[in-house]
Design a protein around this motif. Sequence first.
Motif, PDB file in Angstrom:
ATOM      1  N   LEU A   1       0.663  -1.220  -0.049  1.00  0.00           N
ATOM      2  CA  LEU A   1      -0.044  -0.055  -0.033  1.00  0.00           C
ATOM      3  C   LEU A   1       0.971   1.205  -0.071  1.00  0.00           C
ATOM      4  O   LEU A   1       0.464   2.221  -0.735  1.00  0.00           O
ATOM      5  N   ARG A   2       2.134   1.181   0.693  1.00  0.00           N
ATOM      6  CA  ARG A   2       3.006   2.362   0.580  1.00  0.00           C
ATOM      7  C   ARG A   2       3.800   2.599  -0.491  1.00  0.00           C
ATOM      8  O   ARG A   2       3.561   3.595  -1.224  1.00  0.00           O
ATOM      9  N   HIS A   3       4.439   1.484  -1.135  1.00  0.00           N
ATOM     10  CA  HIS A   3       5.104   1.560  -2.114  1.00  0.00           C
ATOM     11  C   HIS A   3       4.759   1.443  -3.621  1.00  0.00           C
ATOM     12  O   HIS A   3       5.092   2.004  -4.397  1.00  0.00           O
ATOM     13  N   TYR A   4       3.636   0.674  -3.627  1.00  0.00           N
ATOM     14  CA  TYR A   4       2.928   0.365  -4.911  1.00  0.00           C
ATOM     15  C   TYR A   4       1.806   1.296  -5.187  1.00  0.00           C
ATOM     16  O   TYR A   4       1.603   1.666  -6.210  1.00  0.00           O
ATOM     17  N   ALA A   5       0.981   1.502  -4.099  1.00  0.00           N
ATOM     18  CA  ALA A   5      -0.234   2.245  -4.134  1.00  0.00           C
ATOM     19  C   ALA A   5      -0.065   3.659  -4.030  1.00  0.00           C
ATOM     20  O   ALA A   5      -0.922   4.695  -3.994  1.00  0.00           O
ATOM     21  N   ASP A   6       1.078   3.891  -3.287  1.00  0.00           N
ATOM     22  CA  ASP A   6       1.825   5.462  -3.035  1.00  0.00           C
ATOM     23  C   ASP A   6       0.439   5.974  -1.938  1.00  0.00           C
ATOM     24  O   ASP A   6       0.407   7.274  -1.956  1.00  0.00           O
ATOM     25  N   LEU A   7       0.242   5.162  -0.955  1.00  0.00           N
ATOM     26  CA  LEU A   7      -0.810   5.749   0.133  1.00  0.00           C
ATOM     27  C   LEU A   7      -0.035   6.394   1.134  1.00  0.00           C
ATOM     28  O   LEU A   7       1.253   5.760   1.396  1.00  0.00           O
ATOM     29  N   ASP A   8      -0.122   7.396   1.839  1.00  0.00           N
ATOM     30  CA  ASP A   8       0.389   7.864   3.006  1.00  0.00           C
ATOM     31  C   ASP A   8      -0.075   7.049   4.254  1.00  0.00           C
ATOM     32  O   ASP A   8      -1.023   6.223   4.218  1.00  0.00           O
ATOM     33  N   TYR A   9       0.607   7.215   5.438  1.00  0.00           N
ATOM     34  CA  TYR A   9       0.372   6.559   6.714  1.00  0.00           C
ATOM     35  C   TYR A   9      -1.002   6.558   7.177  1.00  0.00           C
ATOM     36  O   TYR A   9      -1.570   5.626   7.552  1.00  0.00           O
ATOM     37  N   ASP A  10      -1.644   7.774   7.120  1.00  0.00           N
ATOM     38  CA  ASP A  10      -3.167   7.772   7.406  1.00  0.00           C
ATOM     39  C   ASP A  10      -4.077   7.227   6.351  1.00  0.00           C
ATOM     40  O   ASP A  10      -5.173   6.700   7.031  1.00  0.00           O
TER      41      ASP A  10
END
Length: 164
Positions: free
Chosen positions: A122-131
């Motif tokens: 989710l962080r590195h492939y979807a580029d979502l932030d922590y929130d």
Amino acid sequence: MTQPHHETETGSIVDIEAIYREHYSRFLRFAVANLGDVEPGREAVHDAFVRAIRSLSDFRGEGRPESWLWRILVNVCTAEKRRRVVPIEDSSPLTSVDDREWPEIRAAIASLPERQKTILFLRHYADLDYDQIGAVLGIARGTVAATLNTAHTRLRTVLGEVRR
């Protein structure tokens, strides 16, 4: 002329369609990383959006519709992985020809616990932030940060051992 999209907290088919059009590539990157291949990734994204439209009345307005859609996609990918048995070497998020030259990275990622892989993807492939990741998974921002840190540490350790 199309009107600019302003996401609402209620969600609607218009919201879902706008999110699909705007963020399809991010949803696909995550699904491919999670499932290890492009075609199952496409099917997962499709299934997630079909499920969202069919269950639109279940959206409670707690959070953003995009977070709700990410949660559905995570669930679809998780169910698909449980449904099929995939060898470790075939379950990598690295699917391009060049990436196949790094089997130790593929194996290291595949060895992570499911929660760490999901947050990593989710962080590195979807580029979502922590929130956003926290909202998708129903966990605190600090838990996201700690889990991601643990995943990164484990990858560094495993990959360091491979290089020795």
